[in-house]
Write a protein that holds these residues in place. Sequence first.
Motif, PDB file in Angstrom:
ATOM      1  N   ILE A 106       0.857  -1.181   0.000  1.00 40.56           N
ATOM      2  CA  ILE A 106       0.000   0.000   0.000  1.00 40.56           C
ATOM      3  C   ILE A 106       0.895   1.232   0.000  1.00 40.56           C
ATOM      4  O   ILE A 106       1.847   1.306   0.777  1.00 40.56           O
ATOM      5  N   GLN A 110      -1.777   6.150   1.598  1.00 41.28           N
ATOM      6  CA  GLN A 110      -3.077   5.482   1.675  1.00 41.28           C
ATOM      7  C   GLN A 110      -3.191   4.523   2.857  1.00 41.28           C
ATOM      8  O   GLN A 110      -4.198   3.832   2.999  1.00 41.28           O
ATOM      9  N   THR A 112      -4.156   3.133   6.141  1.00 34.85           N
ATOM     10  CA  THR A 112      -5.066   3.296   7.277  1.00 34.85           C
ATOM     11  C   THR A 112      -5.299   1.900   7.855  1.00 34.85           C
ATOM     12  O   THR A 112      -5.121   0.897   7.145  1.00 34.85           O
ATOM     13  N   GLU A 114      -8.058   0.394   8.373  1.00 33.44           N
ATOM     14  CA  GLU A 114      -9.101  -0.273   7.598  1.00 33.44           C
ATOM     15  C   GLU A 114      -8.550  -0.808   6.278  1.00 33.44           C
ATOM     16  O   GLU A 114      -8.891  -1.917   5.854  1.00 33.44           O
ATOM     17  N   LYS A 115      -7.691  -0.024   5.627  1.00 33.44           N
ATOM     18  CA  LYS A 115      -7.092  -0.456   4.363  1.00 33.44           C
ATOM     19  C   LYS A 115      -6.166  -1.644   4.583  1.00 33.44           C
ATOM     20  O   LYS A 115      -6.161  -2.596   3.794  1.00 33.44           O
ATOM     21  N   SER A 118      -8.307  -4.735   5.136  1.00 29.17           N
ATOM     22  CA  SER A 118      -8.914  -5.147   3.878  1.00 29.17           C
ATOM     23  C   SER A 118      -7.916  -5.858   2.972  1.00 29.17           C
ATOM     24  O   SER A 118      -8.219  -6.918   2.400  1.00 29.17           O
ATOM     25  N   GLU A 119      -6.707  -5.301   2.852  1.00 27.53           N
ATOM     26  CA  GLU A 119      -5.694  -5.914   1.997  1.00 27.53           C
ATOM     27  C   GLU A 119      -5.195  -7.235   2.586  1.00 27.53           C
ATOM     28  O   GLU A 119      -4.871  -8.169   1.850  1.00 27.53           O
TER      29      GLU A 119
END
Length: 320
Positions: A106, A110, A112, A114-115, A118-119
């Motif tokens: 990432i 970008q 975070t 949450e990211k 998700s990844e």
Amino acid sequence: MIKQKPKKQSRSSAHYPIKLVVRRTGLSGHLIRMWERRYDAVTPLRTDTNRRVYTDAEVRRLEILGKLTRSGHTISAVANLPSDKLEKMLHLDRGTADGARRELVISPGQITPEKLVSEAVKAVAALDAHGLKQIFLQAEASLGQSGMLRSVISPFLEEVGKRALSGKFKSVNENLATAISRGYMGGWRAPHIPAESGSTLIAATLQGDWHEHGALSSASVAASHGWSAVYLGPSLTAEELSKAVQNHAPEVVALSVSAAPRDNTIRMELEKLPQLLGKRIRVVVIGDGAKSLSDIIQQIDATRVDSISDLPKVLASLRK
């Protein structure tokens, strides 16, 4: 395939008691004994007083096994491999880890929690162990270990658990997620996270429950809130828990029950705990399956926690 067990050493070459082996390998005594008993990972000799003693080769073998399991290998897959092959695997894993540290999943702007979660879930879905390690490295670099445990690993394991129980993830997906999470939770050293306070929690699942995500998540949450968290593993008997309690002297034993049990095995193990653990140890039963065990949880004076998000509040009340 015929498993190749490590060769037995002569008594004269065995020098090290288990306490010293624990210090040298970073593994807990409980985990070493479980690997011996369940997987024949090493075969230590016994002294005249029935104490285990280990050779240099056995200590090195345990050290490598610890590193390999923390990098994502399952102990059942590597426990009986010849030592020279274990050395080669360790060398290859180090190369992969170094490569992971050089790559970004990432972009920095970008990142975070949450990211990252998700990844990480996407990586598990794709069985991408390398990518999952990269994501955890980014999480630790941007959030620190405590932030990574609280904001990434705990919600990640909760989501993996939901998908495993719903059938969206197969056992291989769940095993990959939990194996790599164990390594990062232990700082690549051991399934034990140092505490900011004197309170200790040990986490596990009871015999018959092989879903690790809830127990790992419990250890992660406890560690992120300042507890000394010791993750013991899945499918432990009440007697094995009792031995671990003697070794670690915890205030709390957290037991994950991922779904309503299909038989009485977990209920029977819970019934044994008051006599084996005593009144000082507080038992917390966590997960979707805890509701179906409400009667026995109340009978043994344990605490039921239906959601991992409620665990910090419960731990705070138990610490007082």
